[in-house]
Design a protein around this motif. Structure first.
Motif, short mmCIF file in Angstrom:
data_model
loop_
_atom_site.label_atom_id
_atom_site.label_comp_id
_atom_site.label_asym_id
_atom_site.label_seq_id
_atom_site.Cartn_x
_atom_site.Cartn_y
_atom_site.Cartn_z
N THR A 46 -1.32 1.56 -9.65
CA THR A 46 0.09 1.96 -9.50
C THR A 46 0.58 1.69 -8.08
O THR A 46 1.68 1.17 -7.87
N LYS A 47 -0.25 2.02 -7.09
CA LYS A 47 0.17 1.81 -5.70
C LYS A 47 0.32 0.33 -5.38
O LYS A 47 1.19 -0.06 -4.59
N THR A 48 -0.50 -0.52 -6.03
CA THR A 48 -0.37 -1.95 -5.79
C THR A 48 0.95 -2.48 -6.31
O THR A 48 1.57 -3.35 -5.67
N VAL A 49 1.40 -1.94 -7.44
CA VAL A 49 2.72 -2.34 -7.94
C VAL A 49 3.81 -2.00 -6.92
O VAL A 49 4.72 -2.80 -6.65
N VAL A 50 3.69 -0.81 -6.31
CA VAL A 50 4.68 -0.41 -5.29
C VAL A 50 4.64 -1.37 -4.11
O VAL A 50 5.68 -1.79 -3.58
N ILE A 51 3.42 -1.73 -3.68
CA ILE A 51 3.30 -2.65 -2.53
C ILE A 51 3.92 -3.99 -2.86
O ILE A 51 4.62 -4.59 -2.02
N ILE A 52 3.68 -4.49 -4.07
CA ILE A 52 4.24 -5.80 -4.44
C ILE A 52 5.76 -5.74 -4.45
O ILE A 52 6.44 -6.67 -3.98
N ALA A 53 6.33 -4.63 -4.94
CA ALA A 53 7.79 -4.51 -4.95
C ALA A 53 8.35 -4.48 -3.53
O ALA A 53 9.37 -5.11 -3.23
N LEU A 54 7.67 -3.74 -2.64
CA LEU A 54 8.15 -3.67 -1.25
C LEU A 54 8.08 -5.03 -0.57
O LEU A 54 9.00 -5.43 0.16
N ILE A 55 6.99 -5.78 -0.82
CA ILE A 55 6.85 -7.10 -0.20
C ILE A 55 7.90 -8.05 -0.75
O ILE A 55 8.48 -8.87 -0.01
N SER A 56 8.16 -7.93 -2.06
CA SER A 56 9.20 -8.77 -2.66
C SER A 56 10.55 -8.52 -2.03
O SER A 56 11.37 -9.44 -1.87
N PHE A 57 10.83 -7.26 -1.66
CA PHE A 57 12.11 -6.97 -1.00
C PHE A 57 12.09 -7.43 0.45
O PHE A 57 13.09 -7.94 0.97
N TYR A 58 10.96 -7.29 1.12
CA TYR A 58 10.88 -7.59 2.55
C TYR A 58 11.06 -9.09 2.80
O TYR A 58 11.80 -9.49 3.69
N TYR A 59 10.36 -9.91 2.02
CA TYR A 59 10.48 -11.36 2.20
C TYR A 59 11.53 -11.98 1.30
O TYR A 59 11.68 -13.19 1.29
N SER A 60 12.21 -11.16 0.48
CA SER A 60 13.13 -11.60 -0.57
C SER A 60 12.55 -12.74 -1.42
O SER A 60 13.19 -13.76 -1.65
N TYR A 61 11.29 -12.52 -1.84
CA TYR A 61 10.71 -13.37 -2.89
C TYR A 61 10.97 -12.66 -4.21
O TYR A 61 10.25 -11.75 -4.58
N HIS A 62 12.02 -13.08 -4.93
CA HIS A 62 12.39 -12.29 -6.11
C HIS A 62 11.41 -12.45 -7.25
O HIS A 62 11.31 -11.58 -8.09
N TYR A 63 10.70 -13.59 -7.28
CA TYR A 63 9.78 -13.77 -8.41
C TYR A 63 8.57 -12.88 -8.30
O TYR A 63 7.81 -12.77 -9.26
N TYR A 64 8.35 -12.23 -7.16
CA TYR A 64 7.22 -11.29 -7.06
C TYR A 64 7.39 -10.11 -8.00
O TYR A 64 6.42 -9.46 -8.36
N LEU A 65 8.63 -9.82 -8.41
CA LEU A 65 8.84 -8.67 -9.30
C LEU A 65 8.21 -8.92 -10.66
O LEU A 65 7.68 -7.99 -11.28
N ASP A 66 8.23 -10.19 -11.10
CA ASP A 66 7.54 -10.52 -12.36
C ASP A 66 6.05 -10.26 -12.22
O ASP A 66 5.39 -9.74 -13.13
N ILE A 67 5.52 -10.63 -11.03
CA ILE A 67 4.09 -10.39 -10.80
C ILE A 67 3.80 -8.89 -10.82
O ILE A 67 2.78 -8.46 -11.37
N ALA A 68 4.71 -8.09 -10.25
CA ALA A 68 4.51 -6.64 -10.26
C ALA A 68 4.49 -6.12 -11.68
O ALA A 68 3.66 -5.27 -12.04
N MET A 69 5.40 -6.64 -12.53
CA MET A 69 5.44 -6.21 -13.92
C MET A 69 4.12 -6.52 -14.63
O MET A 69 3.52 -5.66 -15.28
N VAL A 70 3.64 -7.76 -14.44
CA VAL A 70 2.39 -8.16 -15.09
C VAL A 70 1.23 -7.33 -14.54
O VAL A 70 0.31 -6.95 -15.28
N TYR A 71 1.29 -7.00 -13.24
CA TYR A 71 0.20 -6.23 -12.66
C TYR A 71 0.16 -4.81 -13.22
O TYR A 71 -0.92 -4.27 -13.48
N ALA A 72 1.35 -4.22 -13.44
CA ALA A 72 1.38 -2.89 -14.03
C ALA A 72 0.77 -2.91 -15.42
O ALA A 72 -0.03 -2.04 -15.79
N LEU A 73 1.11 -3.94 -16.19
CA LEU A 73 0.55 -4.06 -17.54
C LEU A 73 -0.95 -4.22 -17.50
O LEU A 73 -1.69 -3.58 -18.26
#
Lengths: 92, 118
Positions: A46-73
Motif C-alpha cells: 500500500t505504501k509503495t502505491v502512495v510513493i508511486i503516486a507522489l513521484i508521478s506528481f513530482y516529476y509529472s510523469y502521468h503514466y506512472y499512475l497506471d503503474i500504481a494501479m497495477v501495483y495495487a492489484l
C-alpha cells in the motif's frame, strides 16, 4: 505556496513514506510468525502505491499512475495468494 | 470570477496541506501499531485501518493538485485500495486463525454461539 506544495511537501512526503516502508521491512524481518510477515508485506504494498503516486506528481510523469494501479492489484493478489497458501497448504 | 478562482486556489492548497499531513500522520501511526502491539490480530487491526485511511488521504491530496484525468485515476486507485485492503486483512486474519495462532488474551471461543441461542 505552489512551490511549497509541488516541491517541498511532495518530496519530503515521499521520503517519509519510504522511511516508514523500511520500518515495516524491519517488522517483516523480525516478525515471530508467518502472518506477521504477511501483514508487513501487505502494508509495504500500500505504501509503495502512495510513493508511486507522489513521484508521478513530482516529476509529472502521468503514466506512472497506471503503474500504481497495477501495483495495487498485484499487491492484493500476492497477499491473497500467500494467505490461501498458509491456510490450505497448497494453491488450488 | 477571477476572485472566485483565486479563492478556490487558496482553499485547494490549504486542503492539500491538511490532507497530506494527515495522511502521513495516519501512515506513521500504523507503523507504530505494527511495532508496539503484541499479536497478529491487533497488528492487523492497527495497520489496516490506519494504512487505508492514510493512503486514501495522501492520494486525495495529490488529486486536489492534479488535472482532471489524473485526479480521476487517483480517486480510482484510492477506491480500489479502500475495497481491497480490508479484504486482504480479513483473509490474513482467517488464515492465521485457521492455522492456529492464538490471540494473546484467552477467551471462550463459543461465546457468540451462546448469545445466538437466547
Amino acid at each position: 505556496m505552489d512551490y511549497f506544495i509541488e516541491n517541498t511537501l511532495t518530496s519530503y512526503s515521499a521520503v517519509i513514506v519510504m522511511a516508514l516502508v523500511f520500518l515495516c521491512l524491519g517488522r517483516a524481518i523480525i516478525g515471530p510468525s508467518a502472518p506477521d510477515r504477511v501483514v508487513a508485506i501487505n502494508i509495504i504494498g500500500t505504501k509503495t502505491v502512495v510513493i508511486i503516486a507522489l513521484i508521478s506528481f513530482y516529476y509529472s510523469y502521468h503514466y506512472y499512475l497506471d503503474i500504481a494501479m497495477v501495483y495495487a492489484l498485484m499487491a492484493f493478489i500476492a497477499t491473497i495468494g500467500v494467505a490461501k497458501y498458509m491456510e490450505k497448504g497448497a494453491l488450488e | 470570477m477571477e476572485v472566485l478562482l483565486l479563492i478556490w486556489e487558496y482553499i485547494r492548497n490549504i486542503l492539500t496541506i491538511i490532507l497530506g499531513v494527515g495522511g502521513l500522520f495516519f501512515l506513521a501511526v500504523g507503523v507504530v501499531g505494527l511495532y508496539r502491539l503484541p499479536d497478529v490480530y491487533t497488528r492487523l487491526h492497527a495497520t489496516t485501518k490506519c494504512d487505508t485511511m492514510g493512503a486514501g488521504l495522501v492520494l486525495l491530496a495529490v488529486a486536489f493538485q492534479s488535472a482532471l484525468p489524473e485526479a480521476v485515476k487517483l480517486i480510482i486507485i484510492a477506491g480500489f485500495i479502500w475495497v481491497t485492503n480490508p479484504t486482504a486483512a480479513h483473509v490474513i486474519a482467517k488464515a492465521a486463525w485457521v492455522t492456529g495462532f492464538p490471540p494473546v488474551k484467552k477467551f471462550d471461543h463459543n461465546y457468540l454461539k451462546g448469545e445466538s441461542k437466547k
